[in-house]
Design an enzyme around this catalytic site. Structure first.
Site, PDB file in Angstrom:
ATOM      1  N   GLU A  66     -33.898  -2.141 -33.263  1.00 55.70           N
ATOM      2  CA  GLU A  66     -34.578  -2.963 -32.300  1.00 55.70           C
ATOM      3  C   GLU A  66     -33.732  -2.941 -30.729  1.00 55.70           C
ATOM      4  OE1 GLU A  66     -35.544  -6.882 -34.051  1.00 55.70           O
ATOM      5  OE2 GLU A  66     -36.848  -7.208 -32.156  1.00 55.70           O
ATOM      6  N   GLU A  72     -44.830  -9.600 -37.091  1.00 59.46           N
ATOM      7  CA  GLU A  72     -44.682 -11.100 -37.461  1.00 59.46           C
ATOM      8  C   GLU A  72     -45.628 -11.955 -36.603  1.00 59.46           C
ATOM      9  OE1 GLU A  72     -40.757 -12.586 -37.687  1.00 59.46           O
ATOM     10  OE2 GLU A  72     -40.277 -11.105 -39.432  1.00 59.46           O
ATOM     11  N   GLU A 107     -38.772  -4.779 -42.926  1.00 62.15           N
ATOM     12  CA  GLU A 107     -37.476  -5.577 -42.471  1.00 62.15           C
ATOM     13  C   GLU A 107     -36.989  -6.324 -43.737  1.00 62.15           C
ATOM     14  OE1 GLU A 107     -37.317  -8.008 -39.026  1.00 62.15           O
ATOM     15  OE2 GLU A 107     -38.876  -6.894 -38.189  1.00 62.15           O
TER      16      GLU A 107
END
Ligand code: AHR
Length: 510
Positions: free
Chosen positions: A45, A194, A317
């Site tokens: 990320e 998310e 994740e």
């Protein structure tokens, strides 16, 4: 006797700890699913030094690099054989606009990374650079699209920019002008991340509609498009995923799930990465084992709605999450990596392998410098973490066929709490050999493990250390690393294995 006690104390083993005995049965007659190599996937990320500094140093850096990506880190990751990389987020994905990252680097806009530390995002790494990184690593590409602040049009254009070979197509021509002639292969595209929180604080019903709206426009000319991934719920939020799956499973190739292990369970004060006590050791390992319960819950729901297992579960994740290293930017999620992380990674990989029929990708969080990283850097220096070594030990499991394992073992107890002391996984590789991965979770007791086998040889490696929080540092980068395993004895169809306390052993049985 006194000398022996000193040796045991030096190894962190209480002199009174007795050896536990365990029996394993490998059900070789009941082969399971093929273990997708993507279960060993990674995540990079734009967060702290996960990309800038850790992977990307720029072409003019004194740190040796290839087109801006540092050679030492890429070589270490190539050696690991990263199967798939997810990029550019995480929470960052839903604030990322792909056009910011194309064209001459010195003309790209500088944005503020409001997700992570409020720092300036130079956009030096965009889609061209990410695809180059994936090519350098030999990894599949997982691009996480923006639903939170993006539009279907933006998503559609990005897909066309990446995948079109139209001779006169404006977006394909723009890509060519930016230095890439041929289209790239985009293996996976996720629509948001998310969405229940940093991706836009949505309800699952609202996101389900948005998902299908965006997914409609993720298409390529020849139909050879990426697999489409819907962003799932956190941990045991099975309902979120069920709403998505029931909404229209025809357009969903996979739904995700995230799970993090925090020693205290409290996001405000998670617990330290080093210098922790045994309660925190146990807490992290218990939460690693919890991956089994979570996957079972999601799989049970998916089996009801999608009995043919068309839709995969991607745990895109997962990691341990601690308080950040003292003096570092709290938004950079920089933490140490110890033997505890290695042990918990081995537990989780064994669980993924056991559920390979439904779980077909997982991405540890993250690849470099962030949370439970594989590799850490400090300026020009680099180290491999204990977690890296576990992934390396488990490499032979990729593409192998899972073998169910049952075990009889005493529990590991601490205070009023108890968890299994031993965990194991097995698989048969293409050449017919059996891979066996064993984890002794007990920080004090050695284990003697027995199993019946027709193998003639058993050889492999062990990862252990003297203390629960042993780690590699830039000055001592080889404190925790695998060594040949010498505790295997084969006699009359029986294999006896002597596992030290707090260890991971991976063996090949021939
Ligand atoms: O990996 C760090 C963050 O954790 C990701 O950006 C987010 O998706 C998750 O909550």
């Amino acid at each position: 006797m006194f000398k022996l006690m000193l040796v045991l104390l030096a190894l962190g083993v209480p002199a009174s700890a007795e050896t536990m005995h365990a029996d394993l049965v490998l059900h070789t007659d009941r082969p399971g699913a093929v273990i997708d190599p993507n279960l060993h996937g990674q995540f990079a990320e734009h967060l702290g030094e996960g990309m800038y500094g850790g992977l990307w140093v720029g072409e003019t850096s004194l740190i040796p690099n290839t087109r801006g990506f540092r050679n030492d880190v890429v070589a270490a990751l190539r050696d690991l054989g990263v199967p798939v990389v997810r990029w550019p987020g995480g929470c960052f994905a839903d604030q990322y606009h792909w056009r910011d990252g194309i064209g001459p680097r010195d003309q790209r806009p500088v944005r503020i990374n409001t997700s992570w530390g409020g720092v300036e995002e130079s956009n030096a790494v965009g889609i061209h650079e990410f695809m180059d990184l994936a090519e350098q690593l030999g990894a599949k590409t997982y691009v996480n699209g923006n639903v939170g602040t993006g539009t279907p049009r933006e998503m559609q254009d990005w897909i066309e920019y990446m995948t079109s070979d139209a001779p006169n197509g404006t977006l394909a021509q723009e890509r060519r002008a930016n230095g890439r002639d041929k289209p790239w292969r985009v293996d996976y595209v996720a629509l948001g991340n998310e969405l229940w929180e940093c991706g836009g604080n949505m309800r699952p019903e609202f996101y389900a509609d948005l998902y299908h709206q965006f997914a409609t426009f993720v298409k390529t000319k020849d139909g050879n498009g990426p697999k489409k991934i819907a962003a799932g719920g956190y941990g045991d939020n099975v309902r979120w995923n069920e709403v998505l799956l029931r909404s229209n499973k025809k357009d969903i190739d996979a739904i995700t799930m995230h799970h993090f292990s925090l020693p205290t369970g409290d996001w405000k004060k998670k617990g330290p990465a080093t210098g922790f006590d045994e309660a925190h050791w146990m807490s992290v390992l218990r939460q690693a084992l919890q991956m089994e319960t979570l996957i079972a819950a999601h799989s049970a729901m998916m089996d009801r709605v999608d009995p043919n297992k068309k839709v995969a579960l991607f745990v895109d994740e997962w990691s341990n999450w601690y308080d950040v290293d003292l003096g570092t930017n709290p938004g950079f999620l920089r933490q140490q990596n110890t033997l505890r992380d290695a042990i918990s990674a081995a537990i989780v990989l064994n669980i993924f392998h056991a559920h390979a029929d439904r779980v077909r990708m997982a991405n540890i969080t993250q690849m470099v410098n962030v949370l439970q990283a594989m590799v850490q850097t400090d300026g020009a220096r680099m180290l491999l973490t204990p977690t890296y070594h576990v992934f390396r030990l488990f490499k032979p499991f990729r593409g192998a066929t899972q073998i169910p394992v049952t075990r009889q073992a005493p529990p590991y107890r601490f205070g009023k709490d108890q968890i299994p002391a031993l965990q194991a996984g097995a698989a048969r590789t293409g050449d017919g050999h059996v891979q066996l991965a064993l984890v002794n979770l007990d920080p004090h007791r050695a284990a003697q493990v027995a199993l019946l086998t027709d193998a003639k040889e058993a050889a492999g490696q062990i990862l252990t250390a003297a203390t629960m929080d042993a780690r590699n540092t830039f000055d001592a980068p080889d404190m925790v690393k695998p060594a040949p395993f010498t505790g295997a004895r084969l006699a009359k169809g029986r294999l006896l294995l002597d596992l030290p306390a707090k260890s991971v052993v991976v063996l090949e049985l021939r």
